[in-house]
Design a protein around this motif. Structure first.
Motif, PDB file in Angstrom:
ATOM      1  N   ALA A  92       0.832  -1.206   0.000  1.00 58.81           N
ATOM      2  CA  ALA A  92       0.000   0.000   0.000  1.00 58.81           C
ATOM      3  C   ALA A  92       0.864   1.252   0.000  1.00 58.81           C
ATOM      4  O   ALA A  92       0.609   2.204  -0.753  1.00 58.81           O
ATOM      5  CB  ALA A  92      -0.933  -0.008   1.215  1.00 58.81           C
ATOM      6  N   TYR A  93       1.902   1.268   0.828  1.00 59.74           N
ATOM      7  CA  TYR A  93       2.792   2.431   0.869  1.00 59.74           C
ATOM      8  C   TYR A  93       3.503   2.621  -0.471  1.00 59.74           C
ATOM      9  O   TYR A  93       3.652   3.743  -0.965  1.00 59.74           O
ATOM     10  CB  TYR A  93       3.829   2.265   1.972  1.00 59.74           C
ATOM     11  N   SER A  94       3.953   1.512  -1.067  1.00 61.07           N
ATOM     12  CA  SER A  94       4.656   1.591  -2.341  1.00 61.07           C
ATOM     13  C   SER A  94       3.737   2.124  -3.440  1.00 61.07           C
ATOM     14  O   SER A  94       4.123   3.012  -4.214  1.00 61.07           O
ATOM     15  CB  SER A  94       5.195   0.208  -2.723  1.00 61.07           C
ATOM     16  N   LEU A  95       2.509   1.591  -3.515  1.00 60.78           N
ATOM     17  CA  LEU A  95       1.566   2.078  -4.520  1.00 60.78           C
ATOM     18  C   LEU A  95       1.250   3.545  -4.287  1.00 60.78           C
ATOM     19  O   LEU A  95       1.175   4.332  -5.243  1.00 60.78           O
ATOM     20  CB  LEU A  95       0.281   1.248  -4.481  1.00 60.78           C
ATOM     21  N   GLY A  96       1.092   3.947  -3.036  1.00 57.90           N
ATOM     22  CA  GLY A  96       0.814   5.342  -2.736  1.00 57.90           C
ATOM     23  C   GLY A  96       1.903   6.258  -3.248  1.00 57.90           C
ATOM     24  O   GLY A  96       1.625   7.314  -3.829  1.00 57.90           O
ATOM     25  N   ASN A  97       3.152   5.860  -3.064  1.00 59.76           N
ATOM     26  CA  ASN A  97       4.263   6.666  -3.574  1.00 59.76           C
ATOM     27  C   ASN A  97       4.193   6.797  -5.095  1.00 59.76           C
ATOM     28  O   ASN A  97       4.372   7.888  -5.649  1.00 59.76           O
ATOM     29  CB  ASN A  97       5.598   6.050  -3.165  1.00 59.76           C
ATOM     30  N   PHE A  98       3.906   5.684  -5.781  1.00 57.28           N
ATOM     31  CA  PHE A  98       3.823   5.739  -7.241  1.00 57.28           C
ATOM     32  C   PHE A  98       2.645   6.593  -7.704  1.00 57.28           C
ATOM     33  O   PHE A  98       2.724   7.262  -8.743  1.00 57.28           O
ATOM     34  CB  PHE A  98       3.721   4.334  -7.828  1.00 57.28           C
ATOM     35  N   MET A  99       1.550   6.587  -6.944  1.00 56.18           N
ATOM     36  CA  MET A  99       0.425   7.451  -7.291  1.00 56.18           C
ATOM     37  C   MET A  99       0.825   8.919  -7.235  1.00 56.18           C
ATOM     38  O   MET A  99       0.463   9.718  -8.105  1.00 56.18           O
ATOM     39  CB  MET A  99      -0.753   7.167  -6.355  1.00 56.18           C
TER      40      MET A  99
END
Length: 532
Positions: A198-205
Motif C-alpha cells: 500500500a505504501y509503495s503504490l501510494g508513492n507511485f500514485m
C-alpha cells in the motif's frame, strides 16, 4: 532550476523508509524539489489504540516483519528524515501555533504544493492557504483519511481480493476533500506485506500525479480513476486482532498441509472452434499435462488451415517453464516438441506475423528483458532476433499493429519484485523490431488489478482489438478472465470498455482457475486449473 517547490509535512523526525523514498524521488526528479521538510511537533490528531490492542498489534508486527524481504523491511524501518533532505530545508512547526501564524510561516516559504506523509499532524484550519496547489494526502485501506496506522489490515482480515489506496487534496472539511486518484492492488496474504504494498503504490500514485502535472503543457492527461472502493472503515479493535491471528493460523496450516501432501494447482489447455464463452464446457478439447508438469498460456497460430498451439510447459521439479508446441487433428492433440528452452523461465509465447515472417515474444522476465524471436523453421526452430527492451521487469507482452503504429502492451513491475498484476504500460513504434519504443503519455494506461494483466488478445480482420485480462483473487492466482474492447488508442489517449469477468465455475472444483484466452484462425484456446 526545478519548476515546482514541494514541501513534505511529517509528524516528527523519525519516519519509516517509504517516506524517505518519497523524499529521494523528489530530490532526483527534474521538475520537483524538496524545498521544505515541515516537521510538526506535538501529539498529532490520530487516536491512540487501547493498550491491549496496541500490545497485540505490536507483537503481530514483530512476527510478520520476519517474513518480509529486506527491501520491504527497509520500507517500515524508521530513521531521521533530516538525512534525506538538505539541512536548510528543515522547518519546525509547533502544533499549538495559531492557525494564522502557521499559515504565515509556511506561505513565506513559497511552496507550490505540500504533501502530507503519514498521520495528520496539523488541523485543516492550520493548513489552509499553505500552497497554491494545496495539501495532498494518501489514505489507505478505506480507513479514515487522517490515519495510516493500520494500512492494509482490513483487506487481509476480510480476505478481500484488492486493497485500495487514495490520493486526496485536503479541503476545509472532510466533505470538501477532492479525490485526485484511487487505485488498487491484489491483496497480499499477510498484513505487513500488504501494508508495504500500500505504501509503495501510494508513492507511485504521487509520482504519477506529479509527472502528469509537469506534462500539462504537452496536452497529456492521466487516465480516469478505475477502482470503485467501499466506504471508509473505523480503526480496528482488539477482538479483530485476535480474529485476524486465528484466521492467519488457519490459512498457514492449510498451505502447509497442501505442501506436505504435494497438492498442486495444475494448469491444462482447452480448445474449441468458437469465440463463444458458453462453448467451454460442451465443446472444449483438453490438452492434459503429464505428471509433474502443467501447461498454460496457450496461443493458437494457424498454418495451412491447421492449428498449432504454443504454450508454457512448466516443470514442478526444475521450477522453470519452456515453450512447447502441439497441434490438433483427427480429434486428438499431438505434442510436437520444445520450441524454446533457455536458462531462464519462459511463458506467454505471443505469436504474430510481420512482412511474411513469424515472430514470438515469450515472457523473459527471468532475464530482465523483452525478447523478439524469429522462426527459422516452423514450428520448432527459432532464433533471437532482437532485444526490444532490457533491464526491465516485464511480463505477458503483446505486440500488434493499430492505426499508424505498432503497439507494445506489457505489465511492468515498478516495485521490482512485488507484483506484475496491477499496472499495464503501452509503448509505440514504427516497427515491431524496433529497440526504441516511445512510452504512452498516460502510462500506466490501466491501473486496475481486475484488468491490468494481459491474458491474450483477439484482433479481428477489421482491426477491432479485444484485450484479454486476468482477474486475481485473494490467495487465488488466475481467478478469472475478462475480454475488454480497446475503443481508442493513440500516443496520448487510451479508452477501453470493460468486459464481463468469466470464472472457471464450469469445473465445479476447489480453487478453480482460468487466466488466459486467445482466438485466431477460427480456433479459441484457453487454460484452466484446479487443486489436485
Amino acid at each position: 532550476m526545478k519548476t515546482y517547490r514541494v514541501g513534505l509535512l511529517v509528524h516528527g523526525y523519525e519516519q519509516p523508509g517509504w517516506m524517505h523514498e518519497m523524499a529521494s524521488w523528489l530530490m532526483h526528479s527534474q521538475d520537483f524539489d524538496v524545498a521544505a521538510l515541515l516537521v510538526m511537533s506535538g501529539t498529532g490528531q490520530e487516536k491512540a489504540p487501547r493498550l491491549g490492542a496496541r500490545a497485540l498489534f505490536n507483537t503481530l508486527s514483530r512476527l510478520e516483519a520476519r517474513l518480509l524481504p529486506a527491501k520491504q523491511r527497509r520500507m517500515l524501518a524508521c530513521s531521521d528524515m533530516r538525512e534525506s533532505v538538505p539541512a536548510d530545508a528543515v522547518v519546525m512547526l509547533a502544533s499549538d501555533m495559531q492557525a494564522a501564524d502557521m499559515q504565515s510561516q509556511v506561505s513565506a516559504l513559497g511552496l507550490d504544493l505540500v504533501i502530507m506523509l503519514g498521520e495528520s499532524p496539523a488541523t485543516r484550519e492550520q493548513m489552509a492557504g499553505w500552497a497554491p496547489l494545496g495539501v495532498w494526502q494518501l489514505s489507505y485501506s478505506d480507513i479514515a483519511v487522517a490515519t495510516s496506522r493500520y494500512a492494509g489490515f482490513w483487506e487481509v482480515y476480510q480476505r478481500k481480493d484488492h486493497t485500495t489506496v487514495k490520493l486526496w487534496r485536503i479541503g476545509s472539511s472532510e466533505e470538501q476533500d477532492e479525490l485526485l486518484d484511487q487505485r488498487s492492488f491484489n491483496t497480499e496474504v499477510f498484513w505487513l506485506k500488504n501494508q508495504t504494498r500500500a505504501y509503495s503504490l501510494g508513492n507511485f500514485m504521487v509520482y504519477d500525479a506529479l509527472q502528469a502535472m509537469a506534462r500539462v503543457k504537452q496536452g497529456a492527461a492521466p487516465p480516469g480513476m478505475q477502482i470503485v472502493s467501499s466506504s471508509r472503515r473505523e480503526d480496528p479493535v482488539e477482538w479483530d486482532s485476535a480474529a485476524y491471528i486465528a484466521r492467519q493460523a488457519w490459512l498457514m496450516s492449510d498451505l502447509i498441509v497442501r505442501r506436505i501432501m504435494k497438492r498442486n494447482v495444475r494448469w491444462r489447455i482447452g480448445m474449441f472452434p468458437s469465440v463463444r464463452q458458453q462453448a467451454v464446457v460442451s465443446e472444449a478439447m483438453v490438452l492434459q499435462p503429464p505428471k509433474g508438469r502443467f501447461f498454460a498460456d496457450p496461443f493458437v497460430y494457424t498454418q495451412d488451415k491447421k492449428p498449432y498451439i504454443f504454450f508454457e510447459d512448466y516443470d514442478f521439479t526444475s521450477r522453470k517453464g519452456t515453450i512447447a508446441v502441439a497441434t490438433y487433428s483427427d480429434g486428438a492433440f499431438r505434442v510436437l516438441g520444445t520450441a524454446l528452452n533457455l536458462p531462464y523461465h519462459l511463458s506467454f509465447p505471443y505469436i504474430f506475423e510481420h512482412e511474411g515472417v513469424t515472430y514470438m515474444v515469450p515472457e523473459t522476465c527471468g532475464n530482465r528483458s523483452i525478447e523478439l524471436w524469429k522462426c527459422t523453421e516452423f514450428p520448432l526452430k527459432w532464433e533471437l532476433d532482437v532485444n526490444l527492451m532490457t533491464n526491465i521487469s516485464a511480463v505477458d507482452t503483446i505486440i500488434f499493429k493499430h492505426g499508424e503504429y505498432w503497439w507494445l502492451l506489457t505489465n511492468i513491475d515498478r516495485t521490482d519484485g512485488q507484483s506484475h498484476c496491477d499496472e499495464l504500460f503501452a509503448f509505440f513504434s514504427d516497427s515491431p523490431r524496433s529497440t526504441e519504443w516511445t512510452p504512452h503519455a498516460c502510462n500506466p494506461i490501466v491501473r486496475n488489478p481486475m484488468r491490468a494483466r494481459n491474458a491474450g488478445i483477439v484482433v479481428s480482420p477489421g482491426g477491432e482489438v479485444i484485450r484479454c485480462a486476468q482477474y486475481q483473487g485473494f490467495c487465488h492466482y488466475g481467478k478469472g478472465v475478462s475480454l475488454n474492447r480497446i475503443e481508442e488508442l493513440s500516443p496520448s489517449t487510451y479508452v477501453e470498455t470493460d468486459g464481463e469477468i468469466h470464472y472457471a465455475n464450469f469445473l465445479r472444483k476447489r480453487h478453480a482457475s482460468m487466466h488466459h484466452w486467445h482466438h485466431q484462425g477460427g480456433h479459441t484456446v484457453f487454460d484452466f486449473a484446479y487443486m489436485e
